[in-house]
Motif scaffolding. Structure first.
Motif, mmCIF file in Angstrom:
data_model
loop_
_atom_site.group_PDB
_atom_site.id
_atom_site.type_symbol
_atom_site.label_atom_id
_atom_site.label_comp_id
_atom_site.label_asym_id
_atom_site.label_seq_id
_atom_site.Cartn_x
_atom_site.Cartn_y
_atom_site.Cartn_z
ATOM 1 N N ILE A 196 42.325 -9.229 13.737
ATOM 2 C CA ILE A 196 42.048 -9.050 15.165
ATOM 3 C C ILE A 196 43.319 -9.201 15.988
ATOM 4 O O ILE A 196 43.709 -8.313 16.752
ATOM 5 C CB ILE A 196 40.979 -10.063 15.630
ATOM 6 N N LEU A 197 43.977 -10.346 15.847
ATOM 7 C CA LEU A 197 45.153 -10.614 16.665
ATOM 8 C C LEU A 197 46.325 -9.711 16.297
ATOM 9 O O LEU A 197 47.061 -9.247 17.175
ATOM 10 C CB LEU A 197 45.553 -12.084 16.539
ATOM 11 N N SER A 202 49.820 -6.115 18.384
ATOM 12 C CA SER A 202 50.733 -5.013 18.073
ATOM 13 C C SER A 202 50.576 -3.874 19.070
ATOM 14 O O SER A 202 51.562 -3.306 19.559
ATOM 15 C CB SER A 202 50.481 -4.507 16.654
ATOM 16 N N LEU A 203 49.303 -3.537 19.391
ATOM 17 C CA LEU A 203 49.086 -2.472 20.367
ATOM 18 C C LEU A 203 49.613 -2.868 21.741
ATOM 19 O O LEU A 203 50.232 -2.067 22.440
ATOM 20 C CB LEU A 203 47.592 -2.143 20.446
ATOM 21 N N GLY A 209 56.015 -2.112 25.632
ATOM 22 C CA GLY A 209 57.361 -1.601 25.393
ATOM 23 C C GLY A 209 57.537 -0.182 25.880
ATOM 24 O O GLY A 209 58.591 0.178 26.440
ATOM 25 N N ALA A 210 56.501 0.647 25.680
ATOM 26 C CA ALA A 210 56.589 2.036 26.145
ATOM 27 C C ALA A 210 56.671 2.095 27.666
ATOM 28 O O ALA A 210 57.439 2.883 28.240
ATOM 29 C CB ALA A 210 55.380 2.821 25.639
ATOM 30 N N ALA A 211 55.869 1.239 28.331
ATOM 31 C CA ALA A 211 55.908 1.233 29.798
ATOM 32 C C ALA A 211 57.274 0.775 30.307
ATOM 33 O O ALA A 211 57.836 1.351 31.248
ATOM 34 C CB ALA A 211 54.802 0.322 30.334
ATOM 35 N N ASN A 314 49.372 -1.596 10.827
ATOM 36 C CA ASN A 314 50.614 -1.444 10.062
ATOM 37 C C ASN A 314 51.361 -0.174 10.456
ATOM 38 O O ASN A 314 52.599 -0.173 10.525
ATOM 39 C CB ASN A 314 50.310 -1.429 8.570
ATOM 40 N N VAL A 315 50.613 0.896 10.727
ATOM 41 C CA VAL A 315 51.270 2.129 11.162
ATOM 42 C C VAL A 315 51.965 1.905 12.496
ATOM 43 O O VAL A 315 53.118 2.321 12.718
ATOM 44 C CB VAL A 315 50.236 3.268 11.271
#
Length: 409
Positions: A196-197, A202-203, A209-211, A314-315
Motif C-alpha cells: 500500500i505505502l 511512489s506515485l 516531481g513531475a509538477a 516497481n515500474v
C-alpha cells in the motif's frame, strides 16, 4: 542435587526409620518376656540395623537392597528367639524391586524366599515346625501380592509419565503453532503495508516531481497554476486511496469494540482505479483480458490485486518505462497475470527486492507461482494463481471493469 532426587531420598530415609522403629519396639516388648544371651541379642540388633538401614538405598539399588534384607532375615529368624518383624524390611524391598521395573528379579527373590522357607520347614523334626501348610500358602500369596502390586505401581507411574509427556508435547506444539501463526500474520500485515505505502508514496513522489519539473521551467502563471492543481489533485486521490487501504489492512488489529471499516476491500474490481493512478504518474497503461472472468475468494482476489499493484509500483520507481501492459488471462483452473514494461529491465547482478519476494510469497500461499525476469525491451512479471476447488467456473461473476485490449488508461 535436584529437588526431586533430594525429596525421594528423604522419603526413603523416612520409610527406613519407620520400619526400624516398628521392629525395634516389637523386639523390646518381646525381650521382656523372652530374654536371650547378650551375644545373640547384639547380633539380632545388628541384623535389624542392617536390614532396615539398607532401605535408605531401596530405589537407587533395588535388587541389592532386596538381597541384603533377605539375607538379614535368613540369619535373624533362625538365631533370634524374639522373632521381631524384620520381614517388613524385606517386604518393602521386594515391592520396590518390582515397582522400579526389576520384575524378573522380584519374582526370582520371591521364589527363592518361598523355596527356602519350604525346605527349612520340611527339614524340621515332626512337631517342631514354625510354619504350617496354611501359613506357608498365605506367605506365598503375600509374596505374589507384593510383586503384583509393585508391577501395577510401575505401570501406573509409566502411564502417568507418558500422559505428562504427551501433555507437554501438545503444549509445545500449540505454542509453536501460535508463534508460527503470529509470525505469518505479522508477515502478511508487513506485505500489505509495504504494497500500500510503497505504491502510493511512489506515485505521489513521481507526481510531485513531475509538477516541480514543469514549474521549474517557469511557465506562465495560468499554466503553472494548472500544473500545480493537477499534481495536487493526483496526490490527494492517491493518498486518499492509500488511507482507505491502510485502514482496511490494519483492521485486523482493531479492538474488540471498534467498528469494522465500511470501505470495500481491495480486489480486481478496483483495478481501473489502480490503472488510472499509474497513468497519472505519466505511464501509458494498456490492459488486456482473455477468457471468462469468474468470482474469486476475497483472499485470492486481494493477492491478484496486490501483485498487479506492486508490479506497477516497481515500474514507476525503477523501470524508467513509458508504457506497461497489464494482462489477465482467465483459464479453466487458474488466473494468469502478466505485467510487462518497456523500461531498461533490472541489472542481472541485482538481488530480488522485498517487493518481488512479497509477490512470490502471495502466489505460493495459494499454490501458484510467480516469475520476474528481464525480457527483450523491458521487464516482465508473470504469475499463475490456481482457483480453489470450490471456486465457480461460470461467467456469473462481474468481470473487472478495465479497458479492452489495446486501449490505454
Amino acid at each position: 542435587m535436584p529437588l526431586s532426587l533430594r525429596s525421594r531420598d528423604l522419603r526413603d530415609a523416612l520409610v527406613a526409620l519407620v520400619v526400624f522403629l516398628v521392629t525395634a519396639v516389637w523386639t523390646l516388648v518381646v525381650a521382656r518376656y523372652e530374654p536371650e544371651p547378650a551375644g545373640r541379642t547384639a547380633l539380632g540388633w545388628a541384623l535389624i540395623l542392617t536390614g532396615c538401614g539398607a532401605l535408605v538405598l531401596r530405589r537407587r539399588q533395588p535388587v541389592a537392597v532386596a538381597v541384603v534384607t533377605l539375607l538379614a532375615c535368613a540369619v535373624y529368624y533362625p538365631l533370634s528367639a524374639q522373632d521381631g518383624p524384620l520381614l517388613i524390611a524385606f517386604a518393602v524391598a521386594l515391592y520396590t524391586t518390582a515397582a522400579e521395573g526389576r520384575f524378573a528379579a522380584a519374582v526370582a527373590l520371591a521364589a527363592v524366599t518361598l523355596l527356602a522357607v519350604g525346605l527349612g520347614e520340611i527339614r524340621q523334626r515332626p512337631g517342631h515346625r514354625q510354619i504350617d501348610d496354611t501359613s506357608l500358602a498365605m506367605m506365598a500369596g503375600w509374596l505374589i501380592s507384593l510383586v503384583a502390586v509393585g508391577r501395577a505401581q510401575r505401570n501406573r507411574v509409566a502411564y502417568l509419565r507418558e500422559v505428562e509427556q504427551r501433555a507437554l508435547a501438545a503444549e509445545r506444539e500449540q505454542e509453536a503453532r501460535a508463534r508460527q501463526s503470529a509470525t505469518e500474520e505479522r508477515l502478511r500485515i508487513a506485505r500489505e503495508v509495504h504494497d500500500i505505502l510503497g505504491h502510493s508514496i511512489s506515485l505521489i513522489n513521481v507526481q510531485s516531481g513531475a509538477a516541480l519539473h514543469r514549474l521549474g521551467k517557469k511557465p506562465a502563471a495560468a499554466q503553472g497554476l494548472a500544473a500545480a492543481e493537477e499534481a495536487l489533485r493526483a496526490v490527494r486521490d492517491t493518498s486518499k486511496e492509500a488511507l482507505r487501504e491502510l485502514r482496511a489492512t490494519l483492521g485486523v488489529l482493531r479492538g474488540a469494540g471498534e467498528a469494522a471499516p465500511t470501505a470495500p476491500a481491495s480486489g480486481l474490481a478496483l483495478l481501473p482505479e489502480l490503472v488510472e493512478r499509474a497513468a497519472s504518474a505519466g505511464l501509458e497503461v494498456r490492459t488486456r483480458v482473455g477468457g471468462t472472468p469468474v468470482p474469486l475468494p476475497p483472499p485470492l482476489d486481494l493477492a491478484a490485486y496486490r501483485i498487479v499493484q506492486e508490479s506497477l509500483t516497481n515500474v514507476t520507481r525503477h523501470a524508467a518505462a513509458r508504457s506497461v501492459l497489464v494482462a489477465l488471462d482467465w483459464g479453466p483452473d487458474a488466473l494468469r497475470l502478466r505485467v510487462e514494461d518497456d523500461g531498461g529491465g533490472a541489472p542481472d547482478d541485482r538481488p530480488a527486492g522485498s517487493g518481488i519476494r512479497g509477490m512470490a510469497e502471495r502466489a505460493r500461499a495459494f499454490g501458484g507461482e510467480l516469475t520476474a525476469r528481464n525480457i527483450p525491451g523491458g521487464f516482465r512479471v508473470d504469475a499463475r494463481l490456481p482457483f480453489p476447488p470450490s471456486a465457480p467456473t461460470s461467467a456469473s461473476a462481474p468481470a473487472p471493469e478495465i479497458a479492452p485490449e489495446g486501449d490505454s488508461a
